[in-house]
Design an enzyme around this catalytic site. Structure first.
Site, PDB file in Angstrom:
ATOM      1  N   CYS A 341       0.952  -1.008  -0.203  1.00  0.00           N
ATOM      2  CA  CYS A 341      -0.338   0.021  -0.279  1.00  0.00           C
ATOM      3  C   CYS A 341       0.503   1.239  -0.343  1.00  0.00           C
ATOM      4  O   CYS A 341       0.905   2.311  -0.369  1.00  0.00           O
ATOM      5  CB  CYS A 341      -0.930  -0.283   1.068  1.00  0.00           C
ATOM      6  SG  CYS A 341      -1.574  -1.703   1.533  1.00  0.00           S
ATOM      7  N   ARG A 370       6.243 -11.500   5.606  1.00  0.00           N
ATOM      8  CA  ARG A 370       5.458 -12.017   7.136  1.00  0.00           C
ATOM      9  C   ARG A 370       6.427 -12.553   8.081  1.00  0.00           C
ATOM     10  O   ARG A 370       5.873 -14.161   6.767  1.00  0.00           O
ATOM     11  CB  ARG A 370       4.135 -11.246   6.764  1.00  0.00           C
ATOM     12  CG  ARG A 370       3.742 -10.688   6.314  1.00  0.00           C
ATOM     13  CD  ARG A 370       1.747 -10.920   6.727  1.00  0.00           C
ATOM     14  NE  ARG A 370       1.214  -9.860   4.425  1.00  0.00           N
ATOM     15  CZ  ARG A 370       0.171  -9.294   4.812  1.00  0.00           C
ATOM     16  NH1 ARG A 370      -0.471 -10.102   4.955  1.00  0.00           N
ATOM     17  NH2 ARG A 370       0.003  -8.520   4.136  1.00  0.00           N
ATOM     18  N   GLN A 388       1.673 -11.403  -3.672  1.00  0.00           N
ATOM     19  CA  GLN A 388      -0.203 -10.309  -3.315  1.00  0.00           C
ATOM     20  C   GLN A 388      -0.724 -10.225  -4.533  1.00  0.00           C
ATOM     21  O   GLN A 388      -0.337  -9.527  -5.094  1.00  0.00           O
ATOM     22  CB  GLN A 388      -0.274  -9.248  -2.387  1.00  0.00           C
ATOM     23  CG  GLN A 388      -0.491  -9.485  -0.842  1.00  0.00           C
ATOM     24  CD  GLN A 388      -0.932  -8.348  -0.177  1.00  0.00           C
ATOM     25  OE1 GLN A 388      -0.376  -7.657  -0.491  1.00  0.00           O
ATOM     26  NE2 GLN A 388      -1.422  -8.225   0.935  1.00  0.00           N
ATOM     27  N   ASP A 390      -2.610  -7.586  -5.742  1.00  0.00           N
ATOM     28  CA  ASP A 390      -3.074  -6.191  -4.425  1.00  0.00           C
ATOM     29  C   ASP A 390      -2.961  -5.054  -6.025  1.00  0.00           C
ATOM     30  O   ASP A 390      -3.085  -5.177  -6.747  1.00  0.00           O
ATOM     31  CB  ASP A 390      -1.759  -6.095  -4.200  1.00  0.00           C
ATOM     32  CG  ASP A 390      -1.948  -5.611  -2.778  1.00  0.00           C
ATOM     33  OD1 ASP A 390      -3.428  -4.793  -3.094  1.00  0.00           O
ATOM     34  OD2 ASP A 390      -0.986  -4.565  -2.337  1.00  0.00           O
ATOM     35  N   HIS A 392      -4.693  -1.219  -5.668  1.00  0.00           N
ATOM     36  CA  HIS A 392      -5.603  -0.184  -5.485  1.00  0.00           C
ATOM     37  C   HIS A 392      -5.951   0.666  -5.861  1.00  0.00           C
ATOM     38  O   HIS A 392      -5.883   0.666  -6.861  1.00  0.00           O
ATOM     39  CB  HIS A 392      -4.625   0.794  -4.418  1.00  0.00           C
ATOM     40  CG  HIS A 392      -3.663  -0.382  -2.944  1.00  0.00           C
ATOM     41  ND1 HIS A 392      -2.692  -0.868  -3.177  1.00  0.00           N
ATOM     42  CD2 HIS A 392      -3.821  -0.171  -1.590  1.00  0.00           C
ATOM     43  CE1 HIS A 392      -1.860  -1.146  -2.012  1.00  0.00           C
ATOM     44  NE2 HIS A 392      -3.031  -1.241  -1.622  1.00  0.00           N
ATOM     45  N   LYS A 472     -13.854  -4.439   5.681  1.00  0.00           N
ATOM     46  CA  LYS A 472     -13.585  -5.196   4.658  1.00  0.00           C
ATOM     47  C   LYS A 472     -14.673  -5.942   4.582  1.00  0.00           C
ATOM     48  O   LYS A 472     -15.720  -6.680   5.648  1.00  0.00           O
ATOM     49  CB  LYS A 472     -13.094  -6.129   4.697  1.00  0.00           C
ATOM     50  CG  LYS A 472     -12.663  -6.825   5.639  1.00  0.00           C
ATOM     51  CD  LYS A 472     -10.621  -7.430   5.982  1.00  0.00           C
ATOM     52  CE  LYS A 472     -10.616  -8.516   6.779  1.00  0.00           C
ATOM     53  NZ  LYS A 472      -9.727  -8.951   7.051  1.00  0.00           N
ATOM     54  N   HIS A 518      -8.055  -0.768  -0.953  1.00  0.00           N
ATOM     55  CA  HIS A 518      -7.504  -1.915  -0.736  1.00  0.00           C
ATOM     56  C   HIS A 518      -8.600  -3.215  -1.434  1.00  0.00           C
ATOM     57  O   HIS A 518      -9.313  -3.224  -0.676  1.00  0.00           O
ATOM     58  CB  HIS A 518      -6.392  -2.235   0.252  1.00  0.00           C
ATOM     59  CG  HIS A 518      -5.701  -0.978   1.370  1.00  0.00           C
ATOM     60  ND1 HIS A 518      -5.006  -1.273   2.027  1.00  0.00           N
ATOM     61  CD2 HIS A 518      -6.986  -0.210   2.115  1.00  0.00           C
ATOM     62  CE1 HIS A 518      -4.683   0.055   2.344  1.00  0.00           C
ATOM     63  NE2 HIS A 518      -5.712   1.103   2.267  1.00  0.00           N
TER      64      HIS A 518
END
Length: 644
Positions: A341, A370, A388, A390, A392, A472, A518
């Site tokens: 992000c 992580r 990910q 991902d 945005h 979410k 997200h």
């Protein structure tokens, strides 16, 4: 004696004497046939034992043995029966910890040296069967907490004592205990009326478990089991477990040469082999194309950043325990990224923006890192480095609901393409620890709700499970065995745009703050591929099969012809391999089937003379002979249908 009113929903109330048990009350209200499968009751909405006494007006609802709540009670009681069997068989040196019911079963944690292993299951199950046959009642009693502390201290049950001390610190004055036979446990209940209700149970496996999940505490042995109200359901579940073992992505990943994990590299770090890399490429290519068609632009960002970036984003405060230690570069602290992000925000803030540009949709297959405890790592499902899928979206308030709606549409389209049409949807709301104003949280939550309702999606509320910066939507897909997997998530965020000073120039000429969404459709490529492997048992649809066809010659005489077809099909875009070894044809066919290859192209003298191939499917069916070009066309059409 005072009379109280008892009733069941929709029926007329009846006056009875106070102190009547729930079981006796049911006899007043229902026929023997109606109450036959009642394992417990809801008393004014609260789950209660049948032996509970009623002292006030009560509305009773049956909890049937085969209902979700009934099976939960049955499994919890089975955990107690297992603990009783363990204590009776292995003596007082065994210390008991906790034994809850869980999805699909239950477990109980024990402190014993040596640790339990599956070889102990036969004796434990036999003793459990004896306890069941004895029809021992589950008896509940309340005990002052000081008395309970003394009782369990005398028993040497150190873990129960620790739990009781915690309750004492919270101000609890008394606790409930349950006893069946000579076994007494600390428990809220409720439980089955007596042990004979447990008719279908099975012990499944053992695992190590730190007391209270803290690696600094003693390692306990966790024995997992399951129980059902019907023997057929137990048999069906055990068959599903056996099928799950066959589909285990770690086993198939090795057999199909998809990926490897090596101690020399480090646990939780995936090495993709050529076939696995091809599978991943196919998924990534589809993902990129689908996003381009839906108005997204692709980004690439670094793997590390200055530690200050993670302070600004709030990750160090809210997510620091999942991040790796800082590294020093030029006397400045850097950290591996746990999220993408802040990088996308950095790209946004690199230029000025106008209200006319919105919505801005950016996506990235970004690898993040992580920390996961070694004991929690599990093949592709739980790793330390993963990619990910991902994205945005930066938008104005008037775009928010429509953008969420569009994300849901794309999400369901992608899941359907990969073969997932069954899923559960959850709305995760504000957690206990959060940032941002209540106004923004309410606005975000309403936008998510509105988009789902507009889409006609049924959903459940998951209280307190939102991320620290916003609510979410979570979508849990179901595989061929009916197992749920958390993959997709859509999160609305007012917090990070504020923290990073994101703005755009509005129609009024003033600066405004955009809203950030997200979004991940697959969650992570590693986990999603693990789910795909198990969903398809390694037999992928043709469009995502790493190897679509394998050429098999009957004798060495066809080797050159096979090599020519191999080159021709590769040029035509078919993912093809060839097996020209001097082995029997049946042996080579069997090997291709074991590798889940969709098509085998068998070539002998006749095929060589006619310029054709004999096509055999992995299920054993044969197609009519065809030319290599006809086969390439067949593959192309089948792949187009698979991704349509």
């Amino acid at each position: 004696m005072t009379d109280i009113s008892i009733s069941i929903p929709g029926e007329e109330a009846k006056a009875v004497a106070a102190g009547i048990t729930a079981q006796e009350a049911l006899k007043e209200l229902l026929s023997k046939k109606q109450r036959k499968q009642a394992i417990a009751v809801l008393c004014n909405g609260e789950a209660t034992d049948l032996s509970a006494t009623l002292q006030a007006d009560t509305v009773l609802e049956l909890i049937q043995a085969d209902s979700d709540e009934g099976v939960h009670i049955l499994r919890h009681s089975s955990a107690h029966i297992m603990a009783q069997a363990v204590k009776e068989l292995f003596g007082q040196d065994v210390k008991v910890a906790i034994g809850p019911s869980i999805e699909d079963g239950y477990y109980y944690d024990f402190d014993r040296d040596p640790a339990f292993n599956p070889d102990d299951f036969v004796a434990i199950e036999e003793r459990m069967a004896e306890i069941v046959k004895a029809r021992l009642p589950f008896e509940r009693r309340m005990m002052p907490i000081a008395e309970a502390l003394a009782f369990f201290s005398d028993q040497g049950e150190i873990y129960k004592v620790e739990l009781l001390k915690d309750l004492e610190e919270k101000g609890e004055e008394s606790v409930s205990l349950y006893q069946q036979g000579d076994f007494i446990d600390l428990c809220r209940g409720p439980h089955i009326p007596d042990t004979s209700w447990l008719k279908s149970f099975k012990l499944l496996r053992v695992a190590g478990s730190y007391w209270r999940g803290d690696e600094h505490n003693p390692m306990l042995t966790r024995i997992y089991g399951t129980a059902f109200s019907d023997k057929k359901d137990l048999k069906k579940y055990l068959n599903r477990i056996e099928e799950a073992k066959k589909r285990d992505h770690r086993k198939l990943g090795k057999e199909l040469a998809l990926f490897t994990i090596q101690d020399e590299v480090g646990p939780g770090l995936i090495l993709w082999q050529p076939r696995g890399a091809m599978l991943r490429k196919l998924i990534e290519d589809y993902w990129k194309d689908a996003h381009y068609k839906n108005g997204y632009e692709l980004l690439y960002t670094p793997h590390i950043a200055r530690q200050d970036l993670w302070k600004t984003s709030g990750h160090l405060d809210f997510y620091g325990e999942n991040m790796y230690s800082a590294m020093e570069i030029d006397e400045v602290a850097y950290q591996l990224k746990p999220m993408n992000c802040p990088f996308h925000i950095g790209i946004y803030n690199a230029t000025k923006h106008s209200y006319r540009e919105f919505p801005v949709r950016w996506c990235e297959l970004g690898t993040v890192y992580r920390y996961e405890r070694t004991g929690a790592l599990h093949g592709l499902m739980r790793v330390r480095g993963f990619t990910q899928d991902d994205a945005h979206i930066f938008c104005r308030p008037d775009h928010l609901e429509e953008e969420i709606f569009n994300i849901i549409d794309l999400n369901l389209q992608v899941l359907k393409t990969f073969g997932f049409a069954d899923y559960d949807v959850y709305l995760s709301t504000r957690p206990e620890k959060y940032v941002g104003s209540d106004e923004h949280w309410d606005l975000s939550t309403k936008a998510l709700q509105g988009a789902m309702e507009k889409k006609g999606l049924a959903y459940e509320v998951d209280p307190g499970e939102g991320v620290f910066y916003g609510p979410k939507i979570d979508i849990k897909i179901k595989d061929q065995l009916g197992r749920s997997w958390q993959c997709s998530t859509i999160q609305v965020d007012f917090n990070l745009p504020e923290r990073f000073g994101m703005t755009y120039t509005g129609q009024d000429g003033a600066e405004h703050q955009p809203i950030m969404i997200h979004r991940a459709l697959m969650g992570s490529l590693e986990r999603f591929i693990g789910v795909l492997i198990e969903h398809y048992a390694g037999a992928f649809p043709l469009w995502m099969a790493p190897e679509q066809a394998r050429i098999l010659n009957i004798t060495d005489a066809q080797a050159d012809y096979c090599s020519g077809i191999y080159s021709e099909l590769r040029q035509a875009g078919v993912r093809v391999e060839q097996d020209l070894r001097n082995e029997k044809l049946n042996y080579k066919i069997r090997e291709a089937q074991m590798m889940k290859t969709p098509y085998m192209l068998i070539i002998g003298d006749r095929e060589m003379e006619e310029g054709t191939v004999t096509v055999r499917k992995r299920n054993g069916d044969n197609l009519p002979p065809m030319t290599p070009q006809e086969f390439a066309d067949l593959v192309r059409k089948e792949c187009e249908q698979g991704t349509a």
